[in-house]
Motif scaffolding. Structure first.
Motif, mmCIF file in Angstrom:
data_model
loop_
_atom_site.group_PDB
_atom_site.id
_atom_site.type_symbol
_atom_site.label_atom_id
_atom_site.label_comp_id
_atom_site.label_asym_id
_atom_site.label_seq_id
_atom_site.Cartn_x
_atom_site.Cartn_y
_atom_site.Cartn_z
ATOM 1 N N ALA A 190 0.844 -1.204 0.000
ATOM 2 C CA ALA A 190 0.000 0.000 0.000
ATOM 3 C C ALA A 190 0.872 1.245 0.000
ATOM 4 O O ALA A 190 0.550 2.258 -0.624
ATOM 5 N N MET A 209 -0.317 1.055 -4.943
ATOM 6 C CA MET A 209 -1.574 0.365 -4.679
ATOM 7 C C MET A 209 -2.225 -0.147 -5.952
ATOM 8 O O MET A 209 -2.625 -1.273 -6.063
ATOM 9 N N LEU A 258 -1.802 -4.259 -5.081
ATOM 10 C CA LEU A 258 -2.189 -4.512 -3.694
ATOM 11 C C LEU A 258 -2.798 -5.911 -3.548
ATOM 12 O O LEU A 258 -2.462 -6.660 -2.623
#
Ligand SMILES: *Cc1c(COP(=O)(O)O)cnc(C)c1O
Length: 396
Positions: A60, A64, A279
């Motif tokens: 993150a 992402m 992600l």
């Protein structure tokens, strides 16, 4: 206005979890629940797995999301892992189970249409199946309660009795594209297909140039003690849908296929904005790191056998409540002689034990795969207490 801000499609219960702690959920008011539901076979590493949390946090902070217009080192790496560990040659990442099944259906149709067989669009599916809630996936299921209000259904599905090989054979016609089946039905009540059925479908598919499409959204990803449940049957599918456990709680699914089965899935045929973003790939990679090894799988098998043996002994004490135990690994079902839903609510509300009700009056036992001895003991304490003080409700 009387409609709730959350569209009222779920009859939500009073448990309102705000925090997870390994195999427990903690409610708004501080009540601790033992989680043997795992978000319906999703949280296979429990709720506070350092490897999974760390991977998501790091990714993150790094990157992402990017578009599938760009190269994907993260996607290539996870796809390669899945290819190395399964029958598959190629992988399409999705954000959910229904999307994975949707891609599987499109892949099976495109297999035939790429070869000019426009008519071979029909998938044979099975009674009590659950494949998701999109139009295609509700159409693939014979369950009328999911159809009501959403007609017309999408064409191209033919329903046959689950585990009925002769029925499946008889249903094959000039329009048949393949079979779509859960090797172990989840929502249908933890019903494993027989060996003869799964092997027979494989043979019928080979003889008739049909696609064998498996929906392993619930039974896949180490849940049964194998990375995928088809390994129990000594067969390989052409196409497979996976999701639920594969992200360990992060929304992730995938459609796996052989090179031959994916012959219709070229540039521009399918897509997803989020599907396979960095992600999600970090979460999926962390899950694979934890579960895709012989040691972890052997532990799942061992814990599953231990719980199953004890469940079988336990139900002997309550012959009026329970009929049998079924399932594989840590995908277990207690088939009840009474309605399973009120008992599941009783365990939840009076004993802080979370399980999941399913079709065929079955109680699903789906613990995180990382449970230890203490959680197993706590489970049997709660289940025993729950059976002992259960008053079967009068039929309404
Ligand atoms: C849960 C489930 C699906 C649908 O997955 P979603 O992520 O809810 O779309 C499909 N097939 C099976 C077997 C499932 O258990």
């Amino acid at each position: 206005m009387s409609i709730t801000p959350l569209m009222p499609v779920y009859p939500r219960c009073g448990v309102r979890p705000v925090r997870g702690d390994h195999c427990h959920l903690i409610d708004e008011d501080g009540t601790r629940y033992l989680d043997f539901a795992s978000g319906i076979a999703v949280n296979l590493l429990g709720h506070s797995h350092e490897g999974l949390i760390g991977a998501i946090q790091r990714q993150a902070a790094t990157l992402m999301h990017v578009s599938n217009l760009y190269g994907s080192p993260q996607g290539e790496a996870l796809a390669q892992r899945l290819v190395d560990k399964t029958f598959a040659d190629t992988v399409f990442f999705t954000n959910s189970g229904a999307e994975a099944v949707e891609c599987a259906i499109k892949t099976a149709r495109a297999y035939h249409q790429a070869a000019g067989s426009e008519n071979r669009h029909e998938l044979i599916t099975f009674t009590s199946a659950f494949h998701g809630r999109t139009m295609a996936t509700i159409s693939a299921s014979n369950q009328e309660k999911m159809h009501k209000g959403f007609m017309p259904l999408l064409g191209g599905f033919k329903y046959v009795e689950f585990d009925d090989l002769e029925g499946a054979k008889a249903a094959i016609g000039p329009n048949t594209a393949g079979f779509l089946v859960e090797p172990i039905q989840g929502e249908g009540g933890i019903r494993p297909a027989s060996d003869a059925f799964m092997k027979g479908l494989r043979t019928l598919a080979d003889e008739n140039d049909l696609m064998l499409v498996l929906d392993e959204v619930q039974c896949g990803v180490a849940r049964t003690g194998k990375l995928y449940a088809y390994e129990h049957y000594g067969i390989e599918p052409d196409i497979l849908a996976t999701a639920k456990g594969i992200g360990g709680g992060f929304p992730l699914g995938a459609c796996l296929a052989t090179e031959k089965a994916a012959r219709g899935m070229g540039f521009g045929t399918h897509g997803s904005t989020y599907g396979g973003n960095p992600l999600a790939m970090a979460a999926g990679t962390a899950v694979m790191d934890a579960v895709a090894n012989d040691e972890f799988l052997a532990e799942v098998t061992e814990k599953g056998e231990r719980i199953r043996t004890r469940l079988e002994q336990f139900i002997g004490n309550y012959p009026d409540l329970f009929e049998l135990v079924r399932g594989k690994g840590l995908m277990l079902g207690l088939k009840m002689k009474v309605e399973s839903r009120p008992f599941f609510a009783h365990l939840r509300d009076n004993h802080q034990l979370l399980t999941v009700a399913a079709g065929d009056n079955t109680l699903r036992v789906l613990p995180p795969l990382v449970i230890g001895d203490a959680e197993i003991e706590e489970f049997f304490d709660k289940l025993s207490a729950g059976a002992a003080d259960y008053a079967v409700p009068e039929p309404a």
